[in-house]
Design a protein around this motif. Structure first.
Motif, PDB file in Angstrom:
ATOM      1  N   ARG A  18     -16.399  10.342  41.535  1.00 52.14           N
ATOM      2  CA  ARG A  18     -16.029   9.064  40.932  1.00 52.14           C
ATOM      3  C   ARG A  18     -16.457   7.945  41.855  1.00 52.14           C
ATOM      4  N   LEU A  19     -17.379   7.146  41.400  1.00 48.96           N
ATOM      5  CA  LEU A  19     -17.833   5.998  42.159  1.00 48.96           C
ATOM      6  C   LEU A  19     -16.995   4.781  41.782  1.00 48.96           C
ATOM      7  N   SER A  20     -16.795   3.917  42.735  1.00 44.59           N
ATOM      8  CA  SER A  20     -16.103   2.669  42.454  1.00 44.59           C
ATOM      9  C   SER A  20     -16.905   1.503  43.025  1.00 44.59           C
ATOM     10  N   CYS A  21     -16.708   0.349  42.436  1.00 39.35           N
ATOM     11  CA  CYS A  21     -17.394  -0.859  42.884  1.00 39.35           C
ATOM     12  C   CYS A  21     -16.410  -2.015  42.785  1.00 39.35           C
ATOM     13  N   ALA A  22     -16.025  -2.529  43.920  1.00 36.19           N
ATOM     14  CA  ALA A  22     -15.136  -3.687  43.969  1.00 36.19           C
ATOM     15  C   ALA A  22     -15.986  -4.936  44.130  1.00 36.19           C
ATOM     16  N   HIS A  23     -15.668  -5.954  43.365  1.00 38.53           N
ATOM     17  CA  HIS A  23     -16.467  -7.182  43.425  1.00 38.53           C
ATOM     18  C   HIS A  23     -15.580  -8.404  43.522  1.00 38.53           C
ATOM     19  N   SER A  24     -16.220  -9.517  43.831  1.00 31.58           N
ATOM     20  CA  SER A  24     -15.466 -10.759  44.034  1.00 31.58           C
ATOM     21  C   SER A  24     -15.839 -11.821  43.007  1.00 31.58           C
ATOM     22  N   ILE A  25     -16.403 -11.393  41.873  1.00 35.77           N
ATOM     23  CA  ILE A  25     -16.892 -12.333  40.862  1.00 35.77           C
ATOM     24  C   ILE A  25     -15.805 -12.594  39.833  1.00 35.77           C
ATOM     25  N   ARG A  26     -15.645 -13.842  39.465  1.00 32.63           N
ATOM     26  CA  ARG A  26     -14.632 -14.203  38.473  1.00 32.63           C
ATOM     27  C   ARG A  26     -14.966 -13.563  37.126  1.00 32.63           C
ATOM     28  N   ILE A  27     -13.948 -13.002  36.527  1.00 32.54           N
ATOM     29  CA  ILE A  27     -14.140 -12.218  35.315  1.00 32.54           C
ATOM     30  C   ILE A  27     -14.799 -13.023  34.203  1.00 32.54           C
ATOM     31  N   PHE A  28     -14.413 -14.283  34.068  1.00 35.25           N
ATOM     32  CA  PHE A  28     -14.928 -15.057  32.944  1.00 35.25           C
ATOM     33  C   PHE A  28     -16.407 -15.388  33.108  1.00 35.25           C
ATOM     34  N   ASN A  29     -16.966 -15.126  34.287  1.00 37.35           N
ATOM     35  CA  ASN A  29     -18.398 -15.339  34.514  1.00 37.35           C
ATOM     36  C   ASN A  29     -19.234 -14.101  34.223  1.00 37.35           C
ATOM     37  N   ILE A  30     -18.585 -12.982  33.943  1.00 36.07           N
ATOM     38  CA  ILE A  30     -19.296 -11.714  33.833  1.00 36.07           C
ATOM     39  C   ILE A  30     -19.704 -11.437  32.390  1.00 36.07           C
ATOM     40  N   ASN A  31     -20.996 -11.160  32.205  1.00 33.90           N
ATOM     41  CA  ASN A  31     -21.495 -10.711  30.907  1.00 33.90           C
ATOM     42  C   ASN A  31     -21.426  -9.194  30.779  1.00 33.90           C
ATOM     43  N   ALA A  32     -21.795  -8.531  31.858  1.00 34.55           N
ATOM     44  CA  ALA A  32     -21.814  -7.069  31.856  1.00 34.55           C
ATOM     45  C   ALA A  32     -21.747  -6.587  33.294  1.00 34.55           C
ATOM     46  N   ILE A  33     -21.307  -5.346  33.452  1.00 38.77           N
ATOM     47  CA  ILE A  33     -21.195  -4.741  34.774  1.00 38.77           C
ATOM     48  C   ILE A  33     -21.513  -3.262  34.623  1.00 38.77           C
ATOM     49  N   GLY A  34     -22.168  -2.684  35.620  1.00 35.69           N
ATOM     50  CA  GLY A  34     -22.522  -1.281  35.457  1.00 35.69           C
ATOM     51  C   GLY A  34     -23.238  -0.714  36.658  1.00 35.69           C
ATOM     52  N   TRP A  35     -24.065   0.292  36.361  1.00 36.15           N
ATOM     53  CA  TRP A  35     -24.669   1.085  37.424  1.00 36.15           C
ATOM     54  C   TRP A  35     -26.144   1.379  37.152  1.00 36.15           C
ATOM     55  N   TYR A  36     -26.904   1.377  38.221  1.00 43.42           N
ATOM     56  CA  TYR A  36     -28.258   1.881  38.242  1.00 43.42           C
ATOM     57  C   TYR A  36     -28.308   2.970  39.314  1.00 43.42           C
ATOM     58  N   ARG A  37     -29.391   3.717  39.334  1.00 41.14           N
ATOM     59  CA  ARG A  37     -29.593   4.682  40.408  1.00 41.14           C
ATOM     60  C   ARG A  37     -31.073   4.753  40.752  1.00 41.14           C
ATOM     61  N   GLN A  38     -31.333   5.198  41.981  1.00 47.74           N
ATOM     62  CA  GLN A  38     -32.714   5.341  42.427  1.00 47.74           C
ATOM     63  C   GLN A  38     -32.842   6.627  43.217  1.00 47.74           C
ATOM     64  N   ALA A  39     -33.631   7.531  42.689  1.00 49.06           N
ATOM     65  CA  ALA A  39     -33.912   8.786  43.365  1.00 49.06           C
ATOM     66  C   ALA A  39     -35.084   8.588  44.316  1.00 49.06           C
ATOM     67  N   PRO A  40     -35.225   9.468  45.312  1.00 53.83           N
ATOM     68  CA  PRO A  40     -36.325   9.337  46.276  1.00 53.83           C
ATOM     69  C   PRO A  40     -37.677   9.323  45.581  1.00 53.83           C
ATOM     70  N   GLY A  41     -38.488   8.332  45.899  1.00 55.64           N
ATOM     71  CA  GLY A  41     -39.819   8.244  45.339  1.00 55.64           C
ATOM     72  C   GLY A  41     -39.878   7.786  43.897  1.00 55.64           C
ATOM     73  N   MET A  42     -38.736   7.414  43.339  1.00 53.44           N
ATOM     74  CA  MET A  42     -38.684   7.021  41.934  1.00 53.44           C
ATOM     75  C   MET A  42     -38.273   5.561  41.813  1.00 53.44           C
ATOM     76  N   GLN A  43     -38.543   4.989  40.630  1.00 47.25           N
ATOM     77  CA  GLN A  43     -38.073   3.634  40.369  1.00 47.25           C
ATOM     78  C   GLN A  43     -36.581   3.652  40.048  1.00 47.25           C
ATOM     79  N   ARG A  44     -35.978   2.510  40.270  1.00 46.02           N
ATOM     80  CA  ARG A  44     -34.565   2.381  39.927  1.00 46.02           C
ATOM     81  C   ARG A  44     -34.413   2.498  38.416  1.00 46.02           C
ATOM     82  N   GLU A  45     -33.435   3.255  37.982  1.00 44.77           N
ATOM     83  CA  GLU A  45     -33.207   3.431  36.550  1.00 44.77           C
ATOM     84  C   GLU A  45     -31.768   3.088  36.182  1.00 44.77           C
ATOM     85  N   TRP A  46     -31.645   2.550  35.008  1.00 39.15           N
ATOM     86  CA  TRP A  46     -30.340   2.166  34.502  1.00 39.15           C
ATOM     87  C   TRP A  46     -29.530   3.417  34.153  1.00 39.15           C
TER      88      TRP A  46
END
Length: 114
Positions: A18-46
């Motif tokens: 279980r990954l977690s991400c704590a942020h300091s951005i005001r909620i009403f400013n957020i359109n979306a929040i989520g995750w990407y990943r990048q494997a070795p030698g690969m482009q970052r993928e959503w």
């Protein structure tokens, strides 16, 4: 603005993390929040996104295995990863999309052994 991702590690195939991400951005400013990943030698993928309205979407490769969720009161988003596969090995980055700007966390390493 701070985004702090955590929860990565080494796990055997079929296991969970279980990954977690704590942020300091005001909620009403957020359109979306989520995750990407990048494997070795690969482009970052959503990987997954949860919108300001609570709708979730997933990459086909993780759908049915990963779940993105959030707690606005805690300014935190999670990524529950089940049935992990070696192909899920990557650095996982959380992001927060606001009007005009996207913020990125520093990444957390997930390694899945076979």
């Amino acid at each position: 603005v701070q985004l702090q991702a955590s929860g990565g590690g080494l796990v055997q195939a079929g296991g969970s993390l279980r990954l977690s991400c704590a942020h300091s951005i005001r909620i009403f400013n957020i359109n979306a929040i989520g995750w990407y990943r990048q494997a070795p030698g690969m482009q970052r993928e959503w990987v997954a996104t949860i919108s300001s309205g609570g709708s979730t979407s997933y990459a086909g490769s993780v759908k049915g295995r990963f779940t993105v969720s959030r707690d606005n009161a805690k300014n935190t988003v999670w990524l529950q990863m089940n049935s992990l596969k070696p192909g899920d090995t990557a650095i996982y980055y959380c992001y927060v999309e606001t009007v005009g700007l996207t913020y990125w966390g520093q990444g957390t390493q997930v390694t899945v052994s076979s």
